[in-house]
Design an enzyme around this catalytic site. Structure first.
Site, PDB file in Angstrom:
ATOM      1  N   HIS A   1       0.850  -1.194   0.000  1.00  0.00           N
ATOM      2  CA  HIS A   1       0.000   0.000   0.000  1.00  0.00           C
ATOM      3  C   HIS A   1       0.889   1.249   0.000  1.00  0.00           C
ATOM      4  O   HIS A   1       2.023   1.219   0.493  1.00  0.00           O
ATOM      5  CB  HIS A   1      -0.896   0.017   1.237  1.00  0.00           C
ATOM      6  CG  HIS A   1      -1.930  -1.060   1.242  1.00  0.00           C
ATOM      7  ND1 HIS A   1      -2.983  -1.058   2.117  1.00  0.00           N
ATOM      8  CD2 HIS A   1      -2.081  -2.184   0.489  1.00  0.00           C
ATOM      9  CE1 HIS A   1      -3.745  -2.115   1.914  1.00  0.00           C
ATOM     10  NE2 HIS A   1      -3.204  -2.820   0.923  1.00  0.00           N
TER      11      HIS A   1
ATOM     12  N   GLU B   1       0.915   4.031   1.723  1.00  0.00           N
ATOM     13  CA  GLU B   1       1.380   4.516   3.020  1.00  0.00           C
ATOM     14  C   GLU B   1       2.446   3.599   3.618  1.00  0.00           C
ATOM     15  O   GLU B   1       3.428   4.069   4.188  1.00  0.00           O
ATOM     16  CB  GLU B   1       0.215   4.646   4.010  1.00  0.00           C
ATOM     17  CG  GLU B   1      -0.879   5.573   3.556  1.00  0.00           C
ATOM     18  CD  GLU B   1      -1.999   4.879   2.785  1.00  0.00           C
ATOM     19  OE1 GLU B   1      -3.111   5.435   2.759  1.00  0.00           O
ATOM     20  OE2 GLU B   1      -1.769   3.783   2.221  1.00  0.00           O
TER      21      GLU B   1
ATOM     22  N   CYS C   1      -1.674   0.059   7.317  1.00  0.00           N
ATOM     23  CA  CYS C   1      -0.964   1.311   7.074  1.00  0.00           C
ATOM     24  C   CYS C   1      -0.954   2.202   8.314  1.00  0.00           C
ATOM     25  O   CYS C   1       0.053   2.852   8.604  1.00  0.00           O
ATOM     26  CB  CYS C   1      -1.577   2.045   5.885  1.00  0.00           C
ATOM     27  SG  CYS C   1      -1.327   1.163   4.326  1.00  0.00           S
TER      28      CYS C   1
ATOM     29  N   ASP D   1     -14.451  -1.038 -11.994  1.00  0.00           N
ATOM     30  CA  ASP D   1     -15.569  -1.682 -12.727  1.00  0.00           C
ATOM     31  C   ASP D   1     -15.212  -3.070 -13.198  1.00  0.00           C
ATOM     32  O   ASP D   1     -14.113  -3.402 -13.484  1.00  0.00           O
ATOM     33  CB  ASP D   1     -15.978  -0.828 -13.938  1.00  0.00           C
ATOM     34  CG  ASP D   1     -16.474   0.535 -13.501  1.00  0.00           C
ATOM     35  OD1 ASP D   1     -16.868   0.690 -12.326  1.00  0.00           O
ATOM     36  OD2 ASP D   1     -16.451   1.454 -14.347  1.00  0.00           O
TER      37      ASP D   1
END
Length: 163
Positions: free
Chosen positions: A61, A63, A94, A163
């Site tokens: 991630h 962070e 995180c 999507d």
């Protein structure tokens, strides 16, 4: 607006990194999340990008990647005077990295509730339903949290991605 490392910024001023465009992360093949570390003088000192897909690392991630770099580059006292700006409220993992890295201020754009709504339960964005504020509140030192901010800009980066 796109700030580079070493850019000067001020809290909520014209160079405020909360307005940073993280769309280029999509072009790199990653999820559209990003983070910046800003020192006490308003200087952007590090940038983090989500690398879950490209690095095949579930802990990649933005962070957490940023905090890995920060803890290698700066001492805890310096980090205690920094602000971490992030495109989305930090997840539990995180938040832990931010806490253990000793950053004492976090500013985010989208809340966890909003990113959950946007992603619609997409398995590429699994979540633990606990806010970063709740995690930080249980620590031995204070972490100030501000957000959500700049919702329209933050939502736009995710349009069509999940999507």
């Amino acid at each position: 607006m796109c700030l580079g490392v070493g850019s000067r910024t001020g809290p909520e001023g014209p160079g405020d990194p909360r307005g940073r465009d993280v769309a280029f992360r999509r072009a790199n093949g990653n999820h559209p999340f990003g983070a910046l570390l800003v020192d006490a003088d308003g200087e952007v000192v590090l940038e983090g990008e989500n690398t879950v897909l490209t690095a095949h690392d579930c802990t990649g991630h933005a962070e957490t990647n940023l905090m890995r770099m920060a803890s290698k580059s700066f001492d805890p006292e310096f980090l205690s005077r920094c602000t971490l700006y992030t495109s989305t409220e930090p997840c539990a993992m995180c938040a832990g990295a931010i806490y253990w890295g000793n950053v004492r201020r976090v500013v985010f754009a989208l809340s966890q509730e909003e990113i959950r709504r946007i992603t619609g339960g997409n398995p590429e964005n699994m979540q633990l339903t606990i806010s970063s504020r709740e995690i930080f509140a249980r620590g031995d030192h204070k972490v100030h949290v501000s957000g959500p901010h700049l919702l329209e800009q933050a939502r736009a980066v995710h349009e069509g991605f999940w999507d």
